[in-house]
Design an enzyme around this catalytic site. Structure first.
Site, PDB file in Angstrom:
ATOM      1  N   THR A 143      -1.943 -17.635 -17.206  1.00 27.61           N
ATOM      2  CA  THR A 143      -2.480 -18.409 -16.086  1.00 27.61           C
ATOM      3  C   THR A 143      -2.467 -19.906 -16.374  1.00 27.61           C
ATOM      4  O   THR A 143      -2.541 -20.328 -17.543  1.00 27.61           O
ATOM      5  CB  THR A 143      -3.931 -17.973 -15.812  1.00 27.61           C
ATOM      6  OG1 THR A 143      -4.555 -18.850 -14.869  1.00 27.61           O
ATOM      7  CG2 THR A 143      -4.774 -17.996 -17.084  1.00 27.61           C
ATOM      8  N   ASP A 144      -2.420 -20.703 -15.318  1.00 31.49           N
ATOM      9  CA  ASP A 144      -2.527 -22.152 -15.470  1.00 31.49           C
ATOM     10  C   ASP A 144      -3.906 -22.584 -15.967  1.00 31.49           C
ATOM     11  O   ASP A 144      -4.082 -23.692 -16.472  1.00 31.49           O
ATOM     12  CB  ASP A 144      -2.188 -22.869 -14.158  1.00 31.49           C
ATOM     13  CG  ASP A 144      -3.036 -22.454 -12.970  1.00 31.49           C
ATOM     14  OD1 ASP A 144      -3.996 -21.669 -13.134  1.00 31.49           O
ATOM     15  OD2 ASP A 144      -2.728 -22.908 -11.847  1.00 31.49           O
ATOM     16  N   GLU A 145      -4.898 -21.708 -15.852  1.00 31.60           N
ATOM     17  CA  GLU A 145      -6.256 -22.087 -16.237  1.00 31.60           C
ATOM     18  C   GLU A 145      -6.403 -22.363 -17.729  1.00 31.60           C
ATOM     19  O   GLU A 145      -7.394 -22.963 -18.154  1.00 31.60           O
ATOM     20  CB  GLU A 145      -7.247 -21.016 -15.787  1.00 31.60           C
ATOM     21  CG  GLU A 145      -7.299 -20.875 -14.282  1.00 31.60           C
ATOM     22  CD  GLU A 145      -8.458 -20.028 -13.799  1.00 31.60           C
ATOM     23  OE1 GLU A 145      -9.572 -20.160 -14.333  1.00 31.60           O
ATOM     24  OE2 GLU A 145      -8.233 -19.216 -12.887  1.00 31.60           O
ATOM     25  N   TYR A 182     -13.098 -17.079 -19.495  1.00 26.59           N
ATOM     26  CA  TYR A 182     -11.872 -16.381 -19.074  1.00 26.59           C
ATOM     27  C   TYR A 182     -10.633 -17.137 -19.547  1.00 26.59           C
ATOM     28  O   TYR A 182      -9.738 -16.564 -20.180  1.00 26.59           O
ATOM     29  CB  TYR A 182     -11.832 -16.231 -17.553  1.00 26.59           C
ATOM     30  CG  TYR A 182     -10.438 -15.986 -17.016  1.00 26.59           C
ATOM     31  CD1 TYR A 182      -9.727 -14.850 -17.382  1.00 26.59           C
ATOM     32  CD2 TYR A 182      -9.818 -16.909 -16.171  1.00 26.59           C
ATOM     33  CE1 TYR A 182      -8.435 -14.633 -16.920  1.00 26.59           C
ATOM     34  CE2 TYR A 182      -8.534 -16.695 -15.701  1.00 26.59           C
ATOM     35  CZ  TYR A 182      -7.840 -15.561 -16.075  1.00 26.59           C
ATOM     36  OH  TYR A 182      -6.569 -15.354 -15.635  1.00 26.59           O
ATOM     37  N   LYS A 198      -7.619 -16.061 -22.316  1.00 24.43           N
ATOM     38  CA  LYS A 198      -6.187 -16.000 -22.017  1.00 24.43           C
ATOM     39  C   LYS A 198      -5.392 -16.943 -22.917  1.00 24.43           C
ATOM     40  O   LYS A 198      -4.286 -16.601 -23.367  1.00 24.43           O
ATOM     41  CB  LYS A 198      -5.932 -16.335 -20.540  1.00 24.43           C
ATOM     42  CG  LYS A 198      -6.403 -15.273 -19.568  1.00 24.43           C
ATOM     43  CD  LYS A 198      -5.678 -13.943 -19.749  1.00 24.43           C
ATOM     44  CE  LYS A 198      -4.240 -14.000 -19.315  1.00 24.43           C
ATOM     45  NZ  LYS A 198      -3.582 -12.662 -19.423  1.00 24.43           N
ATOM     46  N   TYR A 215     -17.871 -23.212  -2.872  1.00 21.52           N
ATOM     47  CA  TYR A 215     -18.478 -23.889  -4.009  1.00 21.52           C
ATOM     48  C   TYR A 215     -18.548 -25.402  -3.788  1.00 21.52           C
ATOM     49  O   TYR A 215     -17.551 -26.045  -3.471  1.00 21.52           O
ATOM     50  CB  TYR A 215     -17.672 -23.634  -5.276  1.00 21.52           C
ATOM     51  CG  TYR A 215     -17.966 -22.333  -5.970  1.00 21.52           C
ATOM     52  CD1 TYR A 215     -19.257 -22.001  -6.366  1.00 21.52           C
ATOM     53  CD2 TYR A 215     -16.934 -21.448  -6.271  1.00 21.52           C
ATOM     54  CE1 TYR A 215     -19.513 -20.815  -7.025  1.00 21.52           C
ATOM     55  CE2 TYR A 215     -17.184 -20.256  -6.929  1.00 21.52           C
ATOM     56  CZ  TYR A 215     -18.485 -19.948  -7.308  1.00 21.52           C
ATOM     57  OH  TYR A 215     -18.744 -18.780  -7.971  1.00 21.52           O
ATOM     58  N   ARG A 265     -19.749 -23.845  -9.282  1.00 20.72           N
ATOM     59  CA  ARG A 265     -19.583 -23.018 -10.478  1.00 20.72           C
ATOM     60  C   ARG A 265     -19.747 -23.882 -11.736  1.00 20.72           C
ATOM     61  O   ARG A 265     -19.311 -25.037 -11.775  1.00 20.72           O
ATOM     62  CB  ARG A 265     -18.184 -22.388 -10.439  1.00 20.72           C
ATOM     63  CG  ARG A 265     -17.758 -21.690 -11.700  1.00 20.72           C
ATOM     64  CD  ARG A 265     -16.281 -21.342 -11.647  1.00 20.72           C
ATOM     65  NE  ARG A 265     -15.997 -20.203 -10.789  1.00 20.72           N
ATOM     66  CZ  ARG A 265     -14.788 -19.902 -10.333  1.00 20.72           C
ATOM     67  NH1 ARG A 265     -13.761 -20.673 -10.619  1.00 20.72           N
ATOM     68  NH2 ARG A 265     -14.614 -18.841  -9.568  1.00 20.72           N
ATOM     69  N   HIS A 285     -16.637 -26.024 -13.441  1.00 26.71           N
ATOM     70  CA  HIS A 285     -15.573 -25.790 -12.462  1.00 26.71           C
ATOM     71  C   HIS A 285     -14.463 -26.832 -12.620  1.00 26.71           C
ATOM     72  O   HIS A 285     -14.686 -28.038 -12.470  1.00 26.71           O
ATOM     73  CB  HIS A 285     -16.154 -25.846 -11.052  1.00 26.71           C
ATOM     74  CG  HIS A 285     -15.356 -25.095 -10.041  1.00 26.71           C
ATOM     75  ND1 HIS A 285     -15.816 -24.856  -8.762  1.00 26.71           N
ATOM     76  CD2 HIS A 285     -14.131 -24.510 -10.105  1.00 26.71           C
ATOM     77  CE1 HIS A 285     -14.906 -24.161  -8.096  1.00 26.71           C
ATOM     78  NE2 HIS A 285     -13.878 -23.953  -8.884  1.00 26.71           N
TER      79      HIS A 285
END
Length: 329
Positions: free
Chosen positions: A127-129, A151, A155, A208, A274, A277
């Site tokens: 993922t890009d996260e 999370y 990853k 959010y 969040r 965030h």
């Protein structure tokens, strides 16, 4: 080709399996596909019902953390495409332990089995996260991971572990990192399916903070096309970005979903932002375009309309799942 797909009953994994076995991906020609999935809250074997009777399809219920099960299913495979992961940021904020156990330890168990049995190619789907947040410009594949959520950190750890097996053991490992996916069969706790199903039920949607967070949106079928290109032609030890090319703020996306569902702004409920965030994600996908010829084919306007239509027509799929969706934390 014999392909093991972990997490193949989830959102993206099941799309990949359906596309393989229904002839929408080049790797599907003559492929024998085995799905390994533990069917946690977001795993749903019904996602695979369109291909359940196909020749060459097999389903195994099992956990990627279980070395006995993993050893059995990896033996004899030509390739592993590893989707299996805990993936919802809100849940990782509430309890990070399952994310570390599944995303890191599970990946290690799978890599070790693939090394032991001489699997030809291992695709780590990520993922890009893992990069954190970027104020301007776009990340390239050489950008360093800087995750901000449990999370994303899990990853990033799994990605680094996968790449280490290439560098240490010479395994044929490639990593893909994608932007935000959308499309049918998406568990109704992520933004587009949650907002769509709430609006179809006449309920409010929880936005959010001020909704300024920006994401790039990628149709799930385009994501699977990109993964297939990497599976067939990516260079071992490399990372490839798969993007959609449509950046929207959450506020802009909410407006599009309101219009698609015939609802007004009174249906938006602003909730506390969040924790941690990330403000903006953006991937450069020039590398996969130049090396492998990738282009997103599903326009966002068309894809979003089709997605809303799918949820409108498939209440029997998502209504039983709504009670399992995580609430904002």
């Amino acid at each position: 080709m014999r392909i093991l797909v972990t997490g193949g009953a989830g959102f993206v994994g099941s799309q990949f399996v359906r596309a393989l076995l229904l002839g929408r991906l080049a790797s599907g020609a003559g492929a024998r596909v085995t799905v390994l999935d533990s069917l946690t809250y977001a795993g749903n074997e019904a996602n695979l019902s369109p291909v359940a009777g196909r020749e060459g399809y097999a389903f195994v219920r099992g956990d990627v953390r279980d070395p006995v099960v993993v050893d059995e299913v990896v033996r004899g495979q030509d390739a592993v495409v590893h989707f299996a992961a805990e993936s919802h940021v809100d849940r990782s904020i509430a309890d990070a332990a399952p994310f570390v156990a599944t995303n890191v330890l599970g990946t290690q168990v799978l890599l070790e089995a693939a090394r032991r049995h001489g699997v030809g190619r291992f695709v780590q789907v990520s993922t890009d996260e893992v990069y954190g947040s970027i104020a301007a410009g776009s990340w390239t594949e050489g950008s360093p991971p800087a995750p901000n959520s449990p999370y994303a950190a899990s990853k990033a750890g799994a990605d680094l572990l996968a790449l280490s097996y290439h560098r240490t053991h010479g395994m044929d490992v490639v990593v893909t990192r994608c932007s935000n996916n959308y499309g049918p069969y998406h568990f109704p706790e992520k933004m587009i399916p949650l907002f769509t199903t709430n609006l179809l039920d006449g309920r409010k949607v929880p936005l959010y903070g001020d909704g300024r967070q920006v994401r790039d949106w990628l149709h799930v079928l385009d994501h699977c096309r990109g993964i297939d290109l990497v599976l067939r032609g990516g260079r071992a030890g490399e990372v490839y970005h798969i993007g959609g090319g449509t950046e929207l703020s959450n506020r802009e996306l909410t407006g599009l979903l309101l219009r698609a569902c015939g609802a007004g702004p009174d249906r938006v409920e602003h909730v506390p932002d969040r924790k941690g965030h990330d403000l903006r994600y953006s991937l450069s996908f020039e590398k996969i375009r130049e090396e492998l010829g990738y282009e997103p084919l599903v326009g966002f306007q068309e894809g979003l309309a089709d997605t809303v239509r799918w949820y409108r027509e498939h209440r029997s799929w998502w209504e039983p799942l709504k009670g399992r969706a995580a609430l904002p934390v």
